[in-house]
Enzyme design. Structure first.
Site, mmCIF file in Angstrom:
data_model
loop_
_atom_site.group_PDB
_atom_site.id
_atom_site.type_symbol
_atom_site.label_atom_id
_atom_site.label_comp_id
_atom_site.label_asym_id
_atom_site.label_seq_id
_atom_site.Cartn_x
_atom_site.Cartn_y
_atom_site.Cartn_z
ATOM 1 N N LYS A 194 42.548 -20.931 40.169
ATOM 2 C CA LYS A 194 41.702 -21.551 41.183
ATOM 3 C C LYS A 194 41.776 -23.059 40.988
ATOM 4 O O LYS A 194 41.405 -23.577 39.931
ATOM 5 C CB LYS A 194 40.258 -21.067 41.060
ATOM 6 C CG LYS A 194 39.324 -21.756 42.040
ATOM 7 C CD LYS A 194 37.963 -21.119 42.072
ATOM 8 C CE LYS A 194 37.050 -21.856 43.027
ATOM 9 N NZ LYS A 194 35.727 -21.229 43.104
ATOM 10 N N LYS A 247 44.150 -19.398 44.520
ATOM 11 C CA LYS A 247 43.255 -19.997 45.492
ATOM 12 C C LYS A 247 43.298 -21.516 45.396
ATOM 13 O O LYS A 247 43.204 -22.024 44.277
ATOM 14 C CB LYS A 247 41.829 -19.507 45.216
ATOM 15 C CG LYS A 247 40.766 -20.143 46.075
ATOM 16 C CD LYS A 247 39.420 -19.686 45.632
ATOM 17 C CE LYS A 247 38.362 -20.374 46.464
ATOM 18 N NZ LYS A 247 37.035 -20.034 46.061
HETATM 19 C C1 PBG Z 1 32.599 -21.244 44.098
HETATM 20 C C2 PBG Z 1 33.450 -20.812 45.237
HETATM 21 C C3 PBG Z 1 34.079 -21.674 46.129
HETATM 22 C C4 PBG Z 1 34.769 -20.892 47.055
HETATM 23 C C5 PBG Z 1 34.539 -19.563 46.695
HETATM 24 N N1 PBG Z 1 33.725 -19.529 45.558
HETATM 25 C C6 PBG Z 1 34.041 -23.152 46.257
HETATM 26 C C7 PBG Z 1 33.980 -23.992 45.057
HETATM 27 O O1 PBG Z 1 34.615 -23.719 44.036
HETATM 28 O O2 PBG Z 1 33.286 -24.990 45.149
HETATM 29 C C8 PBG Z 1 35.578 -21.441 48.187
HETATM 30 C C9 PBG Z 1 36.004 -20.524 49.267
HETATM 31 C C10 PBG Z 1 36.440 -21.204 50.504
HETATM 32 O O3 PBG Z 1 36.588 -22.444 50.578
HETATM 33 O O4 PBG Z 1 36.669 -20.481 51.487
HETATM 34 N N2 PBG Z 1 32.243 -20.337 43.148
#
Ligand code: PBG
Length: 322
Positions: A194, A247
């Protein structure tokens, strides 16, 4: 000329015969937002056609999707600011919004597959994915909270828990914690690679979960790095992940392909909020053919090696294709 590649493109039938990749409804997980702060449903301004649903209305949405054949959902909570704290205590409150909604969905629609989000940020007064002390996000103190959160979600009936936090060691910690409490059948979808990405902006609008100080670069990965994703991959495999995820998806197709070449677990990719918003915005302006671009993007994620795609386009794609 002996080889004329155009012969395999000369009409639609031969093009279909030689087509290497296909999208199917079984590839999709549909992310949904549930909110305690609204009645009915409310469109997210930076994500056209995507809503925050009330606890009641989300049941209708899921029913509608199930009728279309879309069966897997990743659920995210939007809660009131006054319930947020540094322990994310609302995340294991069995009477709270999120856990009661999971329970109701699984009671009403046992045929649905519910993936719950394991991360502190929707419940954190700091908007971070971990416990904060002296402006630092603490890893090991966070693990205990993630374990409690995952167990509470499994108890509520989640089919699969999805840690999206990027703390070290959390897959192993959660696996062991679930197993100790006899939830050996609850799967783990690991947000393995991520990245610290600008593409999460609209999602943070949806949940009011933007960090209150600093950024997430001490735990999410640097977009400049590729090899490092294999360090994360090997750890998550060893620690017991059932599915590994990359991601965002679109700027990280090379990472998806690298996962495909380096592991035998199913690979998921998250076509995130900002990727969705860009296509919608350009479509609304008439600058691109939105559906054509959508399908090209989804196919590129599949082609790069993803078996599963989390996408805000899932329902729309289904309506157009099934
Ligand atoms: C945070 C989380 C995020 C997303 C899913 N879980 C954003 C972040 O890390 O701030 C993003 C998903 C998206 O942008 O569609 N736990």
């Amino acid at each position: 000329m002996i080889h004329r590649p155009r012969r395999n493109r000369k009409n639609a039938i031969i093009r279909d015969l030689v087509k290497e990749n296909n999208l199917t409804i079984n590839d999709f997980i549909y992310p949904l937002f549930v909110s305690s702060e609204i009645k009915d449903k409310q469109e997210i301004s930076s994500m056209p056609d995507i809503y925050r649903f009330s606890a009641e209305k989300i049941l209708f949405e899921i029913e509608e999707c199930l009728k279309l054949g879309l069966r897997s959902f990743a659920l995210f909570p939007h809660i009131s600011d006054n319930l947020k704290n540094n322990e994310a205590s609302e995340s294991w409150n069995s009477k709270g919004l999120y856990l009661t909604v999971i329970k109701r969905i699984k009671e009403k629609f046992p045929e649905s597959f519910i993936i719950s989000d394991v991360a502190m940020d929707p419940y954190s007064n700091f908007g971070h994915d971990g416990v904060v002390e002296n402006n630092e996000v603490l890893n090991d103190k966070t693990l205990a909270i993630l374990g409690k959160m995952a167990l509470a979600q499994a108890q509520a009936g989640a089919d699969m828990v999805a840690p999206s936090d990027m703390m070290d060691g959390r897959i192993g910690y959660i696996r062991q914690f679930l197993d100790t409490h006899h939830f050996t059948n609850t799967s783990i979808l690991a947000y393995t690679a991520k990245y610290a990405s600008g593409f999460y902006g609209p999602f943070r609008d949806a949940l009011d979960s933007a960090p209150k100080f600093g950024d997430k670069k001490t735990y999410q990965m640097n977009p400049a790095n590729s090899k490092e994703s294999l360090v994360e991959l090997n750890l998550d495999i060893q620690e017991g992940a059932d599915i590994v995820m990359v991601k965002p998806a679109l700027s990280y197709l090379d990472i998806i392909t690298q996962f495909k070449q380096n592991c035998n677990l199913p690979i998921a990719a998250y076509n995130v909020s900002g990727e969705y918003a860009m296509v919608k915005a350009a479509g609304q302006k008439g600058w691109i053919d939105e559906k054509r671009v959508r399908d090209e993007i989804l196919l590129s994620i599949k082609r790069s090696g993803a078996d599963i795609i989390l996408s805000y386009f899932a329902k729309e794609w289904t309506l157009d294709n099934v």
